[in-house]
Enzyme design. Structure first.
Site, PDB file in Angstrom:
ATOM      1  N   ASN A   1       0.848  -1.196   0.000  1.00 34.44           N
ATOM      2  CA  ASN A   1       0.000   0.000   0.000  1.00 34.44           C
ATOM      3  C   ASN A   1       0.879   1.240   0.000  1.00 34.44           C
ATOM      4  O   ASN A   1       2.105   1.148  -0.080  1.00 34.44           O
ATOM      5  CB  ASN A   1      -0.945  -0.026   1.212  1.00 34.44           C
TER       6      ASN A   1
ATOM      7  N   ASP B   1      -4.727  -6.420   4.311  1.00 36.93           N
ATOM      8  CA  ASP B   1      -5.870  -7.214   4.772  1.00 36.93           C
ATOM      9  C   ASP B   1      -5.863  -8.618   4.173  1.00 36.93           C
ATOM     10  O   ASP B   1      -6.425  -9.551   4.756  1.00 36.93           O
ATOM     11  CB  ASP B   1      -7.177  -6.518   4.393  1.00 36.93           C
TER      12      ASP B   1
ATOM     13  N   LYS C   1       9.567 -16.754 -10.333  1.00 34.72           N
ATOM     14  CA  LYS C   1       8.843 -15.692 -11.035  1.00 34.72           C
ATOM     15  C   LYS C   1       7.763 -16.274 -11.940  1.00 34.72           C
ATOM     16  O   LYS C   1       8.016 -17.159 -12.763  1.00 34.72           O
ATOM     17  CB  LYS C   1       9.817 -14.860 -11.856  1.00 34.72           C
TER      18      LYS C   1
ATOM     19  N   PHE D   1      -5.065   2.786  14.292  1.00 37.99           N
ATOM     20  CA  PHE D   1      -5.185   3.815  13.253  1.00 37.99           C
ATOM     21  C   PHE D   1      -6.167   3.332  12.191  1.00 37.99           C
ATOM     22  O   PHE D   1      -6.270   2.138  11.920  1.00 37.99           O
ATOM     23  CB  PHE D   1      -3.824   4.082  12.601  1.00 37.99           C
TER      24      PHE D   1
ATOM     25  N   LYS E   1     -14.491   0.516  14.249  1.00 37.80           N
ATOM     26  CA  LYS E   1     -13.209  -0.173  14.359  1.00 37.80           C
ATOM     27  C   LYS E   1     -12.703  -0.162  15.801  1.00 37.80           C
ATOM     28  O   LYS E   1     -12.196  -1.171  16.302  1.00 37.80           O
ATOM     29  CB  LYS E   1     -12.178   0.483  13.439  1.00 37.80           C
TER      30      LYS E   1
ATOM     31  N   LYS F   1     -12.141  -3.724  17.574  1.00 39.68           N
ATOM     32  CA  LYS F   1     -10.763  -4.123  17.859  1.00 39.68           C
ATOM     33  C   LYS F   1     -10.377  -3.918  19.326  1.00 39.68           C
ATOM     34  O   LYS F   1      -9.249  -4.206  19.717  1.00 39.68           O
ATOM     35  CB  LYS F   1      -9.803  -3.330  16.962  1.00 39.68           C
TER      36      LYS F   1
END
Length: 405
Positions: free
Chosen positions: A213, A282, A292, A326, A340, A344
């Site tokens: 990300n 995730d 490869k 976060f 969240k 959590k």
């Protein structure tokens, strides 16, 4: 800011040594007590007399030139320093530091000092990018040495690129900012063990491809740095980042979500505060290829499975730990953040809208909202990530002491 500070200025043998005269002068003008150590090569570019005149102190270059029989000069300088600044730092001196060599006055003093060390490299652009030099600088950074990146431009060798010693004015600003941070941050976390995660995890598809990300690691790094300034024993677990981790902090480099979970668990039991600022993938490929993958056909199907939810697992396992999560969102920030936090089992949840200018990934600033189980605790305007970290950890410290903030 530099009044009463003793700075040992190491000058090594590159053409940029001429800038050491200006740097020394500016440090003295700001109130620092500057003691210069030169290498023999540095004296080929600038004289001891110049730096002695500017520093108003004797200049050292020979380990065996002992002028006071009551002290050992390199040990005394190592002990009195509030900061050791090497500018310019050649590739040779950086290599000596990385490998613990001590064959002259400067490298011997560096091995003996317990003071923070700051290095301003200066060299040819190809030397700066050489794998050995890069490796040595990373080694020093992992040990807590602070790096002042060189500038880009026309170098003395005729090349244009990165490797020019940063300007003396900028180096002085970095030094002043370092001491300012040491003085202005209250030691609210003294005696506490803090774990911070940062960066974006990498989930391998094959040996050359992966899922990740846009996280730069800057927010997590700022939190780790401020926690250290507040007196905590900080352990930083970081995945892929755009910048080097802050100096002087225990770091564990990881790749995948599973790697990060295992690293955090190894530190978890006796921790006091855990800040999960990393952007953890995730999902991961169900079966990463051992070699490869070759192109075949117009489409390719990639089966993904869920990764371990680190924050959720910590929320279930926590006893006395204070847990901060976060949430990077693109819409309905408050609703998703509250959900969240509850799901959590976090004590605080920091949320931001990464589509807003000044709050996204890779930015040096952030715009965040901090939530607890009762709702919004604080909504911060555009602030540097360092300032966000200060405010967040101040809130956390108060909550940990049973004081609402």
């Amino acid at each position: 800011m530099l009044n009463g500070k003793t700075i040992v200025l190491g000058v090594t043998g590159g053409i940029a040594a001429y800038k050491a005269a200006s740097l020394c002068s500016k440090l003295v003008q700001r109130g620092a007590d500057v003691h210069v150590i030169m290498t023999s090569s540095a004296k080929q570019f600038i004289t001891e007399l110049t730096l002695q005149s500017l520093s108003k102190n004797p200049v050292y270059s020979d380990t065996f030139d002992e002028r006071d029989p009551e002290v050992v000069s390199h040990i005394r300088l190592a002990d009195v320093a509030d900061l050791v600044l090497i500018a310019p730092a050649t590739a040779n001196m950086i290599a000596k530091m990385a490998h613990g060599l001590a064959d002259d006055m400067l490298s011997t003093t560096l091995l003996a000092t317990m003071a923070p060390v700051m290095v301003a490299p200066a060299m040819n652009v190809h030397m700066y990018g050489h794998p050995a030099v890069v490796h040595n600088m990373r080694t020093l950074e992992a040990r807590g040495v602070m790096m002042i990146e060189p500038g880009e431009g026309l170098l003395a060798c005729g090349y244009v690129g990165k490797g020019r010693l940063e300007e003396p004015e900028t180096i002085v600003e970095v030094v002043e900012r370092y001491f300012a941070n040491q003085q202005t941050v209250p030691r609210l976390l003294a005696g506490k063990k803090v774990i911070v995660t940062a960066g974006g995890t990498i989930e391998r598809i094959d040996p050359v491809r992966y899922i990740t990300n846009d996280s730069s690691g800057k927010m997590g790094f700022a939190i780790a740095e401020v926690a250290k300034e507040m007196g905590a024993e900080v352990h930083l677990v970081h995945a892929h980042t755009d910048v080097a981790p802050p100096a002087g902090i225990n770091t564990i480099a990881v790749q995948s979500a599973d790697d990060m979970y295992k690293a955090v668990l190894s530190l978890w039991e006796d921790s006091d505060l855990v800040v999960k600022a990393a952007a953890v993938a995730d999902y991961r490929p169900a079966s990463p290829a051992a070699s490869k993958m070759k192109k075949s056909g117009e489409t390719m199907k990639l089966e993904l499975v869920k990764t371990v939810d680190i924050l959720e697992q910590l929320g279930k396992a926590k006893t006395s730990q204070f847990l901060i999560g976060f949430a990077a969102e693109t819409n309905d920030v408050e609703r998703y953040a509250k959900e969240k936090l509850q799901r959590k089992n976090c004590d605080l949840l920091v949320a931001n809208d990464v589509t807003v200018e000044g709050a996204g990934f890779r930015s040096d600033t952030n715009i965040v909202q901090v939530f607890d189980k009762h709702g919004l605790v604080e909504q911060m305007p555009v602030l540097t990530k360092h300032e966000v970290a200060k405010r967040l950890l101040t809130i956390a410290s108060a909550r940990m002491q049973g004081v609402l903030s």
